[in-house]
Design an enzyme around this catalytic site. Structure first.
Site, PDB file in Angstrom:
ATOM      1  N   GLY A 191       0.816  -1.209   0.000  1.00  0.00           N
ATOM      2  CA  GLY A 191       0.000   0.000   0.000  1.00  0.00           C
ATOM      3  C   GLY A 191       0.849   1.258   0.000  1.00  0.00           C
ATOM      4  CE1 TYR A 192       5.145   5.477   3.350  1.00  0.00           C
ATOM      5  CE2 TYR A 192       6.836   4.472   1.958  1.00  0.00           C
ATOM      6  CZ  TYR A 192       6.411   5.512   2.781  1.00  0.00           C
ATOM      7  OH  TYR A 192       7.249   6.578   3.025  1.00  0.00           O
ATOM      8  CB  ALA A 193       5.272   0.313  -2.732  1.00  0.00           C
TER       9      ALA A 193
END
Length: 254
Positions: free
Chosen positions: A158-160
């Protein structure tokens, strides 16, 4: 003679200002002359540490709380800023979150929270503040991207995805607004010693591998982002649009 880097009489809105990168960027902008609107989900209402540090630099500080995972909270915050603060000359989109879990176990809730905080809210805030800048034909917007704007990372899908999106959003807004007096750029920090990287720094094997690749030979510090932020917020960057400036100790050059 006034310096290209002088931000006197400018007003900067910095999100995620309570500690870490956001706080140090706010302090750097204040040291260059800007007054600061600071916002975090858990910012103390009065006499927060960041407020005291900004006031000690003899700059004004307006502090707010906002839950960036909640649209109503975000829109209420925007209304407060418009009614209680001077026009925003500089917007620094720093607020963010991270959830570490292998992709096969990465829940909908984790995904939705990270995308909402790290990408959706930043678009909405930039759109609304950007409208005001477009009307004045002047403004600076700085996103905080990541090395994962370029790389996929491990156990942070999700962060990427959100940081990849920030890279593209930076370019998309710059393409539309560069000719209208608004600079949109981003800073991609390397491995910085913050809450988000605490788990990595505690992992002896991962930490050693990371340090081995960094030509500078150390983890970055939040204050290492000050200079890049002041540069992109100042007149020195007037012909820079859609750029992602890495502050990574040389990581991406390796």
């Amino acid at each position: 003679m006034q310096s290209f880097f002088d931000l006197t009489n400018k007003t900067a809105l910095v999100t995620g200002v309570r500690r870490g990168i956001g706080r140090k960027i706010a302090e750097g902008l204040a040291e260059a002359g800007a007054n600061i609107i600071g916002v975090s989900a858990n910012l103390e209402q009065k006499e927060s540490e960041v407020q005291l540090s900004i006031n000690a630099i003899r700059r004004q500080f307006w502090g707010f709380r906002c839950d960036f995972s909640n649209r109503n909270s975000l829109y209420n915050f925007i209304k407060q800023v418009e009614s209680e603060c001077p026009p925003v000359d500089i917007l620094v989109n720093n607020a963010g979150t991270i959830r570490r879990e292998p992709a096969a176990e990465h829940t909908d809730e984790y995904w939705d929270e990270v995308i909402e905080v790290n990408l959706n809210s930043q678009f909405i805030l930039s759109r609304e503040i950007g409208k005001q800048m477009l009307n004045r034909k002047k403004g600076k917007i700085i996103f905080i991207a990541s090395l994962l704007t370029y790389q996929g990372g491990i156990t942070v899908p999700g962060y990427a995805a959100s940081k990849g999106g920030i890279g593209q959003l930076t370019k998309a807004l710059a393409n539309e607004w560069a000719s209208k007096g608004v600079n949109v750029n981003a800073i991609a920090p390397g491995y910085i010693a913050t809450d988000n990287t605490e788990a990595l720094r505690k992992d002896i094997k991962r930490s050693a591998g990371i340090l081995k690749r960094i030509p500078a030979g150390r983890w970055g510090k939040p204050e290492d982002l000050k200079g890049a932020a002041v540069f992109l917020a100042s007149e020195a960057s007037n012909y820079i649009h859609g750029t992602i400036l890495t502050v990574d100790g040389g990581w991406m050059g390796r």
